[in-house]
Enzyme design. Structure first.
Site, PDB file in Angstrom:
ATOM      1  N   LYS A  85      32.387 -32.690 -30.386  1.00  9.86           N
ATOM      2  CA  LYS A  85      32.621 -33.492 -29.179  1.00  9.86           C
ATOM      3  C   LYS A  85      33.371 -34.801 -29.454  1.00  9.86           C
ATOM      4  O   LYS A  85      34.579 -34.777 -29.643  1.00  9.86           O
ATOM      5  CB  LYS A  85      31.308 -33.697 -28.440  1.00  9.86           C
ATOM      6  CG  LYS A  85      30.687 -32.339 -27.999  1.00  9.86           C
ATOM      7  CD  LYS A  85      29.637 -32.481 -26.960  1.00  9.86           C
ATOM      8  CE  LYS A  85      28.901 -31.177 -26.677  1.00  9.86           C
ATOM      9  NZ  LYS A  85      29.549 -30.317 -25.692  1.00  9.86           N
ATOM     10  N   ASP A  98      21.409 -31.464 -35.463  1.00  4.23           N
ATOM     11  CA  ASP A  98      22.573 -31.113 -34.649  1.00  4.23           C
ATOM     12  C   ASP A  98      22.904 -32.341 -33.799  1.00  4.23           C
ATOM     13  O   ASP A  98      22.275 -32.596 -32.773  1.00  4.23           O
ATOM     14  CB  ASP A  98      22.231 -29.900 -33.778  1.00  4.23           C
ATOM     15  CG  ASP A  98      23.382 -29.518 -32.847  1.00  4.23           C
ATOM     16  OD1 ASP A  98      24.323 -30.325 -32.680  1.00  4.23           O
ATOM     17  OD2 ASP A  98      23.325 -28.415 -32.278  1.00  4.23           O
ATOM     18  N   TYR A 132      20.187 -25.832 -27.891  1.00  2.00           N
ATOM     19  CA  TYR A 132      21.345 -24.944 -27.961  1.00  2.00           C
ATOM     20  C   TYR A 132      22.213 -25.430 -29.095  1.00  2.00           C
ATOM     21  O   TYR A 132      22.510 -26.621 -29.192  1.00  2.00           O
ATOM     22  CB  TYR A 132      22.110 -24.993 -26.631  1.00  2.00           C
ATOM     23  CG  TYR A 132      23.380 -24.186 -26.582  1.00  2.00           C
ATOM     24  CD1 TYR A 132      23.344 -22.792 -26.422  1.00  2.00           C
ATOM     25  CD2 TYR A 132      24.624 -24.798 -26.675  1.00  2.00           C
ATOM     26  CE1 TYR A 132      24.509 -22.053 -26.344  1.00  2.00           C
ATOM     27  CE2 TYR A 132      25.794 -24.060 -26.601  1.00  2.00           C
ATOM     28  CZ  TYR A 132      25.736 -22.690 -26.440  1.00  2.00           C
ATOM     29  OH  TYR A 132      26.893 -21.960 -26.366  1.00  2.00           O
TER      30      TYR A 132
HETATM   31  N1  HOZ Z   1      27.249 -25.301 -21.961  1.00  2.00           N
HETATM   32  C1  HOZ Z   1      28.254 -26.155 -22.535  1.00  2.00           C
HETATM   33  C2  HOZ Z   1      27.722 -27.551 -22.769  1.00  2.00           C
HETATM   34  N2  HOZ Z   1      26.425 -27.639 -23.297  1.00  2.00           N
HETATM   35  C3  HOZ Z   1      29.373 -26.165 -21.566  1.00  2.00           C
HETATM   36  C4  HOZ Z   1      30.695 -26.275 -22.162  1.00  2.00           C
HETATM   37  C5  HOZ Z   1      31.802 -26.097 -21.125  1.00  2.00           C
HETATM   38  O1  HOZ Z   1      31.643 -25.347 -20.173  1.00  2.00           O
HETATM   39  O2  HOZ Z   1      32.822 -26.731 -21.296  1.00  2.00           O
END
Ligand code: HOZ
Length: 436
Positions: free
Chosen positions: A275, A247, A152
């Site tokens: 992040k 990434d 992702y």
């Molecule tokens: N799917 C996101 C992490 N891979 C979630 C982010 C979130 O909900 O804060």
């Protein structure tokens, strides 16, 4: 959850807050996985966070094993970060103009990631990846992008193809609203499968702009690269005149100061970050070879911009975070390794004793317990997990005060605020939860 007793107080106030939120937000959330649809039960609402713990609206104290999905490597409300943000806010919260802290953070990034000769700050990992592929296409004059199933890279249209994270969690085959024409240049291949990459380049000669990959997958759950896989991608990209884009939004500053590229010894053409980079504030970056980055406007023809890019609060939080990681590298990373090993492998041992098929995949301080006998090496094998057993385990762990990422297809993250007591707490909770 730990307040007075081992079990949590019922989520009465959180449920009220959820119902209220549902009046304003689809599913009551601002990001889908937070709705707990894949694990059932109601999501606790967070009142505050400190160190390794979240405190919910009922006053329950929960051990946090998702760390805001990665950023909180130093723990919540880490005093030097809080102080830096407070100070920066007093000088103004957004300028929309250049200021010195941008280069101060960039200097730290380049010290950790020597492959990032030049960079641009953005506000999220989605923006970083979306901009990196536009730049790769602009630089090479080619349209196709190779990505991997279950990886992702944010929710840009062209990248929502066989994506992991929330898309995998909710079983969405490919997002509605993405025109087939937009996704037609995205080639999604099985992770850890070099022959598939060779075949894609043979099928589209001189038409593939870049290979975009999570060097350690986090968004299908944690999946390490097979020996030689990343080296193979580097070789193929070089031979074929395509760019290699790592990434490292999840892995950057986490697996080591220099991310996955440091531990696996791979030099990408471009890297995306997020992040930890923003110390818990919205911040991303893409960067790499100077000759590629200089194709960006205003020097080159590839356009990219952002009102909040280089935001002073995000820069301040990022500088405080990276400065601390750099100063304490020698203690922090070995401790993360020890603590995460204790948690991930300790629970795998308990599962073995309980006769529960479970595969613990771990690289440094990110890990996933897949409810399958395994091995888990790609999205197909991750998808063989028993998601109903994972959901039951998740609910039981939360009842005992341990908050895991609410999806089989997301990585768990451990931080420097987790220690021996937290390892014990997880093992005790898991002992009860594994009585499936
Ligand atoms: N799917 C996101 C992490 N891979 C979630 C982010 C979130 O909900 O804060």
């Amino acid at each position: 959850m730990q307040s007075d007793s081992r079990d949590s107080k019922p989520l009465v106030r959180s449920l009220d807050l959820q119902r209220r939120a549902e009046q304003y937000f689809p599913g009551g959330v601002n990001s889908p996985v937070r709705a707990f649809r894949a694990v059932g039960g109601n999501p606790p609402f967070v009142a505050r966070a400190e160190g390794a713990y979240l405190f919910d609206a009922e006053g329950n104290r929960c051990l946090d094993l998702f760390g805001s999905w990665g950023p909180m490597i130093l723990g919540h409300a880490f005093p030097p970060v809080v102080e830096a943000v407070r100070e920066a806010a007093g000088r103004g919260t957004s300028f929309g103009a250049s200021h010195a802290s941008e280069a101060n953070l960039a200097e730290l990034v380049r010290r950790c990631f020597p492959s990032v000769q030049k960079m641009r700050f953005v506000s999220s990992g989605t923006e970083a990846c979306m901009s990196a592929i536009r730049l790769a296409r602009g630089f090479t004059g080619r349209n196709f992008v190779v990505k991997f199933e279950g990886c992702y890279h944010g929710h840009a249209d062209a990248l929502l193809v066989k994506a992991g994270s929330g898309v995998a969690t909710l079983g969405i085959p490919g997002s509605a609203g993405v025109p087939a024409e937009t996704a037609q240049h995205t080639l999604a291949l099985p992770y850890n499968d070099l022959p598939a990459v060779e075949a894609a380049f043979a099928a589209h000669p001189a038409r593939i702009a870049c290979i975009l990959v999570e060097p350690v997958v986090g968004n299908a759950g944690t999946i390490p690269p097979a020996p030689g896989f990343l080296e193979g991608l580097r070789r193929i990209a070089t031979e074929q005149g395509a760019l290699l884009v790592l990434d490292e939004v999840m892995t950057g500053f986490r697996l080591s100061l220099g991310g996955a590229q440091q531990i696996y010894g791979i030099k990408p053409d471009l890297t995306t970050l997020g992040k930890i980079l923003g110390g818990g504030l919205p911040c991303g970056a893409f960067g790499g070879r100077a000759d590629v980055m200089d194709r960006l406007a205003p020097l080159g023809p590839v356009y990219q911009a952002g009102t909040l890019s280089g935001n002073p609060l995000a820069m301040a939080a990022g500088i405080a975070t990276l400065a601390h990681l750099i100063a304490h590298e020698g203690e922090i990373y070995p401790q993360l390794e020890r603590t995460t090993r204790g948690i991930a492998e300790g629970v795998a041992d308990l599962a073995r004793e309980a006769g529960v098929p479970l595969t613990a995949n771990r690289v440094g301080s990110m890990f996933t317990w897949f409810f399958t006998a395994g091995p888990v090496t790609d999205f197909a094998s991750a998808s063989a997990s028993d998601t109903a057993s994972f959901a039951r385990f998740h609910r039981r762990m939360l009842q005992s005060g341990v908050w895991l990422p609410p999806s089989q297809f997301e990585a768990a993250f451990v931080g420097a605020a987790h220690g021996a007591a937290e390892v014990e707490q997880v093992l005790e909770a898991a002992r009860a939860a594994l009585a499936l």
